[in-house]
Design an enzyme around this catalytic site. Structure first.
Site, PDB file in Angstrom:
ATOM      1  CB  SER A  29     -22.548 -26.873  17.861  1.00 22.03           C
ATOM      2  OG  SER A  29     -22.168 -26.840  18.139  1.00 22.03           O
ATOM      3  CB  SER A  58     -25.317 -18.539  18.965  1.00 20.09           C
ATOM      4  OG  SER A  58     -25.756 -19.855  19.475  1.00 20.09           O
TER       5      SER A  58
HETATM    6  N1  SAH Z   1     -21.934 -23.777  21.902  1.00 22.97           N
HETATM    7  C1  SAH Z   1     -22.647 -22.098  21.598  1.00 22.97           C
HETATM    8  C2  SAH Z   1     -20.668 -21.894  21.330  1.00 22.97           C
HETATM    9  C3  SAH Z   1     -19.747 -23.017  20.999  1.00 22.97           C
HETATM   10  S1  SAH Z   1     -17.981 -21.704  20.363  1.00 22.97           S
HETATM   11  C4  SAH Z   1     -23.671 -22.328  20.711  1.00 22.97           C
HETATM   12  O1  SAH Z   1     -23.858 -23.487  19.515  1.00 22.97           O
HETATM   13  O2  SAH Z   1     -23.805 -20.883  19.774  1.00 22.97           O
HETATM   14  C5  SAH Z   1     -17.384 -22.131  22.388  1.00 22.97           C
HETATM   15  C6  SAH Z   1     -17.984 -20.456  22.814  1.00 22.97           C
HETATM   16  O3  SAH Z   1     -17.264 -20.896  24.533  1.00 22.97           O
HETATM   17  C7  SAH Z   1     -17.185 -19.207  22.841  1.00 22.97           C
HETATM   18  O4  SAH Z   1     -18.732 -18.590  22.266  1.00 22.97           O
HETATM   19  C8  SAH Z   1     -16.653 -18.933  23.470  1.00 22.97           C
HETATM   20  O5  SAH Z   1     -16.385 -17.705  23.287  1.00 22.97           O
HETATM   21  C9  SAH Z   1     -17.300 -20.231  24.787  1.00 22.97           C
HETATM   22  N2  SAH Z   1     -15.588 -20.394  25.977  1.00 22.97           N
HETATM   23  C10 SAH Z   1     -14.311 -20.228  25.470  1.00 22.97           C
HETATM   24  N3  SAH Z   1     -13.368 -20.853  26.410  1.00 22.97           N
HETATM   25  C11 SAH Z   1     -14.351 -20.339  27.444  1.00 22.97           C
HETATM   26  C12 SAH Z   1     -14.719 -20.041  28.892  1.00 22.97           C
HETATM   27  N4  SAH Z   1     -13.465 -20.420  29.447  1.00 22.97           N
HETATM   28  N5  SAH Z   1     -15.362 -19.469  30.066  1.00 22.97           N
HETATM   29  C13 SAH Z   1     -16.460 -19.740  28.359  1.00 22.97           C
HETATM   30  N6  SAH Z   1     -16.803 -19.185  27.540  1.00 22.97           N
HETATM   31  C14 SAH Z   1     -15.578 -19.892  27.006  1.00 22.97           C
END
Ligand code: SAH
Length: 186
Positions: A29, A58
């Site tokens: 984000s 991340s």
């Molecule tokens: N907040 C984090 C990532 C946001 S993107 C950052 O800023 O780095 C959303 C993330 O949710 C991705 O890494 C994706 O793989 C994860 N995701 C999606 N569905 C999910 C689920 N059911 N359980 C766990 N993680 C999930």
């Protein structure tokens, strides 16, 4: 957030206020959105609190949450993608080497849609991807007074930043805030 170097969590353009792709259809984000989420959870991320980051990607926000809850606090990340989970552990170790000796941060590679009941209750839960149904199971994993912060996708497709506040054992209040755009929870 000033203690967490975004350059340790992404390679490209870490210091501009925009989301960046981190592969596998996931994005880190934008810093202002991480700040917004932390701000909405601020009263619940006190020293010694227990918190959960679903879709920890991340690992950036997980590090921020851990720093806020301190050595005595616990921050748990749930990430469905194994490659991202592995690289986030490397990112966190590079950025916050002291966390290695501190058992209060951990990451599980799993579907986090139903939270992690075995470690409940939590002071704060953050979801880093948009949900489209009411998160009853997650709300039930909050302490009374606990808060859940998540993007919520309406049937129109519009997403709203949404806060669920657990008032007592039976009641929860939902606050729909500004429009946002996140990837969808799988
Ligand atoms: N907040 C984090 C990532 C946001 S993107 C950052 O800023 O780095 C959303 C993330 O949710 C991705 O890494 C994706 O793989 C994860 N995701 C999606 N569905 C999910 C689920 N059911 N359980 C766990 N993680 C999930």
């Amino acid at each position: 957030m000033l203690l967490v170097d975004r350059g340790n969590y992404i390679d490209r353009n870490p210091y501009i206020d925009k989301p960046q792709s981190i592969a596998h259809n996931a994005t880190i984000s934008a810093p202002h959105m991480h700040a917004r989420a932390l701000h909405l959870m601020r009263n619940n991320l006190y020293i010694g609190a227990k918190c959960l980051d679903i879709g920890s990607g991340s690992g950036y926000l997980l590090s921020c949450m851990k720093l806020m809850v301190g050595i005595t606090g616990i921050a748990i990340g749930l990430e469905i993608n194994i490659q991202l989970a592995k690289s986030s552990v490397r990112n966190i170790q590079k950025d916050q080497p002291k966390f290695i000796h501190d058992s209060g941060i951990c990451l599980f590679t799993m579907d986090g849609g139903n939270g992690l009941a075995s470690q409940a209750p939590y002071d704060a839960i953050h979801i880093g991807a948009a949900i489209a149904t009411e998160p009853d199971k997650l709300v039930s994993q909050l302490k009374v007074g606990g808060v859940l912060v998540t993007p919520f996708r309406l049937s129109s497709g519009i997403q709203q930043m949404t806060v669920y506040y657990r008032e007592n054992e039976l009641q929860c209040t939902k606050y729909s805030l500004e429009e946002v755009r996140y990837v969808l929870l799988q």
